[in-house]
Design an enzyme around this catalytic site. Structure first.
Site, PDB file in Angstrom:
ATOM      1  N   GLU A 141      59.460  44.127  19.873  1.00 58.38           N
ATOM      2  CA  GLU A 141      58.981  44.698  21.164  1.00 58.38           C
ATOM      3  C   GLU A 141      59.811  44.912  22.426  1.00 58.38           C
ATOM      4  O   GLU A 141      59.624  44.882  23.397  1.00 58.38           O
ATOM      5  CB  GLU A 141      57.745  44.009  21.386  1.00 58.38           C
ATOM      6  CG  GLU A 141      56.602  44.022  20.358  1.00 58.38           C
ATOM      7  CD  GLU A 141      55.306  43.333  20.518  1.00 58.38           C
ATOM      8  OE1 GLU A 141      55.403  42.220  20.678  1.00 58.38           O
ATOM      9  OE2 GLU A 141      54.216  43.825  20.130  1.00 58.38           O
ATOM     10  N   TYR A 158      43.397  36.190  43.471  1.00 56.68           N
ATOM     11  CA  TYR A 158      44.553  35.696  42.778  1.00 56.68           C
ATOM     12  C   TYR A 158      45.151  36.776  41.812  1.00 56.68           C
ATOM     13  O   TYR A 158      46.080  37.328  41.768  1.00 56.68           O
ATOM     14  CB  TYR A 158      44.719  34.426  42.333  1.00 56.68           C
ATOM     15  CG  TYR A 158      45.024  33.474  43.428  1.00 56.68           C
ATOM     16  CD1 TYR A 158      46.504  32.951  43.597  1.00 56.68           C
ATOM     17  CD2 TYR A 158      44.062  32.850  43.925  1.00 56.68           C
ATOM     18  CE1 TYR A 158      46.564  32.229  44.768  1.00 56.68           C
ATOM     19  CE2 TYR A 158      44.013  31.896  45.079  1.00 56.68           C
ATOM     20  CZ  TYR A 158      45.545  31.631  45.460  1.00 56.68           C
ATOM     21  OH  TYR A 158      45.739  30.851  46.459  1.00 56.68           O
TER      22      TYR A 158
HETATM   23 ZN   LIG Z   1      52.944  42.530  21.167  1.00 58.26          ZN
END
Ligand SMILES: [Zn+2]
Length: 208
Positions: free
Chosen positions: A73, A119
């Site tokens: 990735e 937030y």
């Molecule tokens: Zn992943």
């Protein structure tokens, strides 16, 4: 910051994510840009055990420069860092609540989570949902790069979040905020909720 100091930071963040069960098995990856190079966690590694000398070095096009083979990735990290010159770090997880939201039907693809808290509005702002891509489908790279130009974070359908930050600490804070907001969103499903108003969100929005 020296290469060695950045490696120590990455390993510290990796252990923190793993120890708190924000990653499991060999999922999740972390990257930090140093000049024109990116240090990224290697393929098949667990964030619970990966060592500082096992990180991969790639360029901004995702090509391996040296070290072990990068995460499969890593292209998402390179695409996000190309799109966001102001960012130096990217964190990606398959954390449970964000991954659960990414599997829901009927989400708004422009913004998968409502602004439930200040937030979330400050650290994430908007969370586009990117359509499902099979592992290794490199058409996701262009989509990720285009999306990251205007967004600090995005959610991969049936998968998990990718979050950039000016520093690794900022990216970690943001992905944790996203995970907690995903948890709130799921806890509140079926209840009438009152997210922040568009005006309240606009005042908190992080820089694009
Ligand atoms: Zn992943």
């Amino acid at each position: 910051m020296t290469d060695e100091a950045v490696r120590r930071l990455i390993i510290g963040a990796a252990r923190s994510l793993f120890d708190r069960k924000l990653t499991h098995g060999s999922t999740g990856n972390i990257s930090v840009r140093i000049g024109d190079a990116i240090l990224v966690t290697p393929t098949g590694s667990s964030l619970g055990t990966v060592q500082a000398d096992e990180l991969s070095t790639i360029d901004l096009d995702g090509r391996t420069l040296h070290g072990p083979k990068p995460s499969k990735e890593a292209f998402l990290h390179a695409a996000t860092l190309r799109a966001r010159p102001q960012a130096t770090a990217v964190v990606h997880t398959h954390s449970t609540y964000a991954a659960a939201v990414s599997c829901l039907d009927g989400l708004d693809p422009a913004n998968a989570l409502p602004p439930l808290t200040a937030y979330f509005a400050m650290r994430i702002g908007r969370l586009p949902l990117l359509s499902y891509h099979a592992p290794g489908d490199d058409s996701l790279e262009d989509l990720a790069e285009t999306t990251a130009r205007d967004n600090t974070a995005f959610l991969l359908a049936n998968h998990g979040p990718v979050v950039a930050g000016a520093t690794l600490g900022a990216a970690m804070d943001a992905i944790e905020e996203l995970e907690e907001t995903a948890k709130l969103f799921l806890l509140l499903r079926g209840n009438s909720t009152r997210p922040l108003t568009p005006d309240q969100v606009e005042r908190l929005r992080p820089p694009a």
